[in-house]
Design a protein around this motif. Structure first.
Motif, PDB file in Angstrom:
ATOM      1  N   GLU A  48       1.036  -1.272   0.104  1.00 14.25           N
ATOM      2  CA  GLU A  48       0.166   0.007  -0.067  1.00 14.25           C
ATOM      3  C   GLU A  48       0.945   1.265  -0.139  1.00 14.25           C
ATOM      4  O   GLU A  48       0.577   2.295  -0.630  1.00 14.25           O
ATOM      5  N   ALA A  49       1.906   1.210   0.886  1.00 15.57           N
ATOM      6  CA  ALA A  49       3.039   2.382   0.684  1.00 15.57           C
ATOM      7  C   ALA A  49       3.629   2.501  -0.736  1.00 15.57           C
ATOM      8  O   ALA A  49       3.613   3.560  -0.997  1.00 15.57           O
ATOM      9  N   LYS A  50       3.691   1.419  -1.385  1.00 15.03           N
ATOM     10  CA  LYS A  50       4.267   1.585  -2.929  1.00 15.03           C
ATOM     11  C   LYS A  50       3.317   2.161  -3.780  1.00 15.03           C
ATOM     12  O   LYS A  50       3.810   3.330  -4.524  1.00 15.03           O
ATOM     13  N   SER A  51       2.138   1.989  -3.659  1.00 12.93           N
ATOM     14  CA  SER A  51       1.064   2.453  -4.321  1.00 12.93           C
ATOM     15  C   SER A  51       0.808   3.990  -3.937  1.00 12.93           C
ATOM     16  O   SER A  51       0.778   5.035  -4.801  1.00 12.93           O
ATOM     17  N   ALA A  52       0.918   4.264  -2.479  1.00 15.34           N
ATOM     18  CA  ALA A  52       0.754   5.475  -2.001  1.00 15.34           C
ATOM     19  C   ALA A  52       1.559   6.583  -2.620  1.00 15.34           C
ATOM     20  O   ALA A  52       1.651   7.998  -2.847  1.00 15.34           O
ATOM     21  N   LEU A  53       3.135   6.095  -2.815  1.00 17.03           N
ATOM     22  CA  LEU A  53       4.284   6.725  -3.011  1.00 17.03           C
ATOM     23  C   LEU A  53       4.225   7.146  -4.499  1.00 17.03           C
ATOM     24  O   LEU A  53       4.502   8.243  -4.811  1.00 17.03           O
ATOM     25  N   VAL A  54       3.783   6.057  -5.413  1.00 15.42           N
ATOM     26  CA  VAL A  54       3.791   6.501  -6.664  1.00 15.42           C
ATOM     27  C   VAL A  54       2.417   7.663  -7.101  1.00 15.42           C
ATOM     28  O   VAL A  54       2.691   8.464  -7.746  1.00 15.42           O
ATOM     29  N   LYS A  55       1.408   7.284  -6.312  1.00 10.75           N
ATOM     30  CA  LYS A  55       0.240   8.208  -6.619  1.00 10.75           C
ATOM     31  C   LYS A  55       0.808   9.612  -6.182  1.00 10.75           C
ATOM     32  O   LYS A  55       0.378  10.630  -6.830  1.00 10.75           O
ATOM     33  N   LEU A  56       1.362   9.821  -5.106  1.00 12.46           N
ATOM     34  CA  LEU A  56       1.579  11.009  -4.412  1.00 12.46           C
ATOM     35  C   LEU A  56       2.830  11.744  -5.364  1.00 12.46           C
ATOM     36  O   LEU A  56       2.666  13.010  -5.773  1.00 12.46           O
ATOM     37  N   LYS A  57       3.903  10.984  -5.961  1.00 15.75           N
ATOM     38  CA  LYS A  57       4.859  11.436  -6.880  1.00 15.75           C
ATOM     39  C   LYS A  57       4.184  12.060  -8.119  1.00 15.75           C
ATOM     40  O   LYS A  57       4.378  13.183  -8.638  1.00 15.75           O
ATOM     41  N   ASN A  58       3.114  11.287  -8.604  1.00 16.44           N
ATOM     42  CA  ASN A  58       2.382  11.564 -10.012  1.00 16.44           C
ATOM     43  C   ASN A  58       1.802  12.913  -9.438  1.00 16.44           C
ATOM     44  O   ASN A  58       1.715  13.753 -10.540  1.00 16.44           O
ATOM     45  N   MET A  59       1.111  13.247  -8.354  1.00 14.82           N
ATOM     46  CA  MET A  59       0.373  14.308  -7.992  1.00 14.82           C
ATOM     47  C   MET A  59       1.249  15.499  -8.119  1.00 14.82           C
ATOM     48  O   MET A  59       0.987  16.582  -8.500  1.00 14.82           O
ATOM     49  N   GLU A  60       2.295  15.410  -7.540  1.00 10.90           N
ATOM     50  CA  GLU A  60       3.219  16.173  -7.307  1.00 10.90           C
ATOM     51  C   GLU A  60       3.921  16.737  -8.654  1.00 10.90           C
ATOM     52  O   GLU A  60       4.153  17.971  -8.819  1.00 10.90           O
ATOM     53  N   SER A  61       4.180  15.984  -9.721  1.00 14.40           N
ATOM     54  CA  SER A  61       4.483  16.096 -10.897  1.00 14.40           C
ATOM     55  C   SER A  61       3.779  16.787 -11.845  1.00 14.40           C
ATOM     56  O   SER A  61       3.659  17.150 -12.884  1.00 14.40           O
TER      57      SER A  61
END
Length: 453
Positions: free
Chosen positions: A439-452
């Motif tokens: 779940e942390a992996k998914s959350a990390l990817v999602k947050l990175k995408n939002m930040e970019s």
């Protein structure tokens, strides 16, 4: 020329123009345009265009993904002789309805079985089976064994299973082994059964692994070896095979090949029950009645949502949650908070809900963020609970607990009990992800995408 002819209604030109749009020949790729021209060609019955339209629906090219529409157009194309369309029809069944046993899954999970639909299944299975497709051969065997589209024909089922099994198809290898074990369509032969089970199990097929476990437990053909039995049950259980989960629970309960462990036993019984194995219900209830807090929580959850074999009863669920929560089980404490806060049939009591959420928060339980959904009039109390939870998370996270690191990241991302801090959220998600927290992996990817963005 294609465009001029296509606009005049020429089906072949419409199809060819669709291909140009799809592949970017003489123009930029444009799947929406390709879909438009394929659809116009299909309206004139052009078989190859029907196949391409099926692909558009299957893969979401120029149109929203829709398996039902894909099946429809592949079927029309296949009936006009396009072999690739028939293969894709079968592969969609595999993807949409579950694994290797497509026919069984379609019949149990797909549309109601009308005679027309059964004929449609059999048409594609027979066509592909005769071409040597092992997936189709295995499924045609299942239809013969179960009388789909005609009388039961067990020897014919064995024939198709064997053809697929000899090509290395794991589900067919298991099915052939099962036929030899039970004498279905062939003379009983435990050695042959074991041989095919081994081959399927080596490919990771959970049904075969569970069957091997039973062979070792009961000394069928092989020397009795309870440790080996438990090993195979575990390998199948870890792939969410319900009956293997039940057997693994039994191993822990009775000390078969493993040390007796009541906590592990009721954990696996509960997992089996959630996967639909009603045999596990008896033992889940027994452990709860013996006073095991975790089992009491599981019984409460089963009663709250109405899992197989248990009628939904929220009031009865609350009794089990209370028994578990009173022993300090944080999952039960949070569940009580949720029930009293949001479940109407539990007689909503915000004060009681907040009290249980606070107890769970004090013990660092992750589910307390559910209290965020409570009414605005309790906002200050909710904030207090979340601040307590954050303190617990920080303590555990700094000691390397991946779940706490993930929960702390969630708090920083959403402002639960702390100020929103995306950098901190990303840092804690990253630490949990490094420990393989999915779940942390998914959350990390999602947050990175939002930040970019």
């Amino acid at each position: 020329w294609y465009r001029a002819a296509a606009e005049q209604g020429h089906a072949v030109a419409q199809y060819e123009l669709g291909c140009c749009c799809k592949n970017g020949v003489g123009m930029e790729k444009n799947h929406e345009e390709a879909f438009k021209w394929y659809r116009l060609a299909t309206e004139q019955g052009y078989a190859t265009a029907q196949y391409e339209l099926g692909r558009c629906y299957q893969y979401g090219l120029g149109v929203e993904n829709d398996y039902a529409q894909a099946l429809k157009w592949y079927s029309r194309s296949a009936h006009q002789g396009i072999q690739a369309a028939s293969i894709h029809w079968l592969l969609i069944g595999e993807k949409a309805f579950g694994g290797d046993d497509v026919a069984r899954a379609i019949l149990s999970e797909g549309p109601p079985l009308t005679e027309e639909f059964a004929d449609e299944i059999l048409y594609h299975l027979r066509r592909n089976a005769k071409m040597g497709n092992p997936l189709a051969q295995n499924n045609l065997g299942w239809c013969c064994e179960n009388g789909v589209g005609g009388a039961i024909n067990e020897p014919q089922a064995v024939k198709w299973y064997r053809l697929a099994a000899e090509q290395g198809h794991a589900a067919a290898q298991y099915n052939l082994g099962r036929c030899y074990e039970t004498g279905t369509g062939v003379q009983k032969d435990s050695k042959e059964a074991l041989k095919w089970y081994r081959l399927a199990a080596a490919q990771g097929y959970a049904e075969a692994r569970c069957a091997l476990g039973l062979c070792y437990e009961n000394g069928i053909v092989v020397e009795k070896n309870e440790a080996e039995a438990a090993k195979w049950f575990r390998m199948a259980a870890e792939h969410e095979h319900a009956r293997a989960m039940y057997h693994l629970g039994r191993c822990y309960q009775e000390g078969i090949g493993v040390q007796k462990n009541a906590a592990e036993a009721h954990k696996w019984y509960y997992a089996a029950l959630v996967q639909g194995d009603a045999m596990a219900l008896k033992w889940c209830r027994a452990y709860a009645e013996q006073g095991y807090a975790e089992a009491q929580f599981y019984m409460g959850h089963c009663l709250e949502v109405g899992i197989v074999g248990i009628e939904q009863d929220v009031q009865e669920a609350l009794k089990w949650y209370h028994k578990s929560a009173d022993q300090g089980n944080t999952s039960a404490q949070s569940a009580l908070g949720f029930c009293y806060g949001f479940v109407a049939s539990a007689e909503v009591d915000p004060e009681e809900a907040l009290a249980w959420f606070m107890k769970a928060a004090e013990n660092g339980y992750s589910g307390v963020s559910a209290c965020v959904g409570m009414s605005h009039e309790y906002e200050s109390r909710v904030e207090e609970i979340l601040k307590v939870a954050v303190k617990s998370y920080i303590k555990a996270a700094e000691q390397g607990d991946a779940e706490a690191q993930y929960n702390l990241g969630k708090c920083y991302e959403n402002g639960y009990g702390v100020a929103i801090d995306k950098a901190q959220a990303m840092s804690w998600y990253n630490k949990a992800a490094q420990q393989e927290h999915s779940e942390a992996k998914s959350a990390l990817v999602k947050l990175k995408n939002m930040e970019s963005e």
